[in-house]
Motif scaffolding. Structure first.
Motif: not given
Length: 315
Positions: A205-225
């Motif tokens: 359950p993520v309803d209390g989450a404030h920050t989404w952190v994306g890790v690993a190659g897909t996420m870092t490549t998306l950011a670079a593009v």
């Protein structure tokens, strides 16, 4: 024993190395960080076994890593193997190979299969190390080749974790055969991702989450593009914040591209060209779910992930 440690993360798509010094306060200082695409999980979703050529590609990379460890004077090493080896009928062939290569660095060292739950916890520890406690609670997403880990927690530790049986290689092999994928294939991929991630969100359950952190190659490549970098730059990518609009834009563009168009992108690693579209589909579904469930409006992309967590676990 040396205060220099090495961590190896062998996933479905890539094998990565971190050599680091352990500082007095328990933090790590990078000595060397490297990634190679070996596609260990090639075809394992369909055949149930690791392909011999995939094991050989992984052996060659691990032999080079072992040489780097010896040259750096590493005293402790931990290697973890994740989704592809968990699923493989012939996984002992892989482990015998890993024992031979790692044993040349530290006597008795070998690869270990970790559970999805431990994979998630190691990713979380590595990902939030540099983030302010005030930014929590966090939901960390480690999008790999064969599985995707969702972890919810804060600076005190993990509250919930789940390993979803979906990743960029798995979804590509199952749903996205076209070049570029057809509209029908994309619809099928989104349905597959939604099904697997809905199950994950019932456990986390993520309803209390404030920050989404994306890790690993897909996420870092998306950011670079998304940043339109002329080539991959880890320092520019690390801790980049992408809005939901930016995520949808870059993901839609990548899914619509053919192989050659993706390959021509400056920051695109050749080994990710054919699976980045699948990773983009999963990321879009994640963005929609986290926006709806937690009101999250952006993703923080971190270069620090399970590899750092593995090194911290032996530091």
């Amino acid at each position: 024993m040396s205060d220099r440690v090495a961590a190896v993360d062998c996933g479905t798509n890539s094998i990565r190395l971190l050599i680091a010094d352990v500082l007095g306060d328990g933090r790590l200082a990078d000595v060397h960080r490297e990634m190679r695409i070996v596609r260990l999980g090639q075809g394992v979703d369909a055949t149930g076994s690791l392909a011999p050529e995939a094991i050989e590609r992984t052996r060659a990379a691990l032999a080079d890593y072992a040489a780097l460890m010896r040259e750096a004077g590493v005293g402790r090493v931990r290697m973890v193997a994740t989704s592809a080896t968990r699923d493989a009928a012939n996984r002992e062939d892989f482990f015998a190979m890993a024992r031979a290569e790692l044993g040349a660095v530290v006597a008795g060292a070998e690869a270990e299969v970790i559970t999805g739950d431990e994979e998630a916890r190691l990713s979380f520890a590595g990902a939030i190390g540099e983030l302010s406690e005030a930014a929590g609670p966090f939901v960390v997403v480690d999008l790999g080749g064969g599985s995707t880990e969702l972890v919810f927690g804060d600076s005190a530790g993990v509250r919930a974790a789940f390993s979803a049986d979906i990743g960029c290689v798995r979804i590509t092999e199952r749903c996205l055969a076209g070049n570029p994928p057809t509209a029908e294939q994309v619809v099928a991929a989104r349905a597959f991702a939604t099904e697997r991630l809905t199950e994950a969100f019932t456990h986390v359950p993520v309803d209390g989450a404030h920050t989404w952190v994306g890790v690993a190659g897909t996420m870092t490549t998306l950011a670079a593009v998304a940043l339109d970098l002329p080539e991959y730059d880890s320092e520019r990518v690390h801790l980049t914040r992408l809005t939901m609009d930016q995520i949808h834009d870059v993901c839609d563009r990548l899914v619509a591209m053919d192989h050659d168009q993706r390959a021509a992108l400056g920051p695109m690693h050749p080994g990710r060209v054919d699976v980045i579209g699948g990773g983009a589909v999963i990321t879009e579904v994640l963005a929609e779910e986290l926006s709806r469930r937690a009101g999250i409006t952006e993703m923080v992309v971190s270069e620090h992930d399970i590899l750092d967590g593995i090194a911290l676990s032996i530091a």
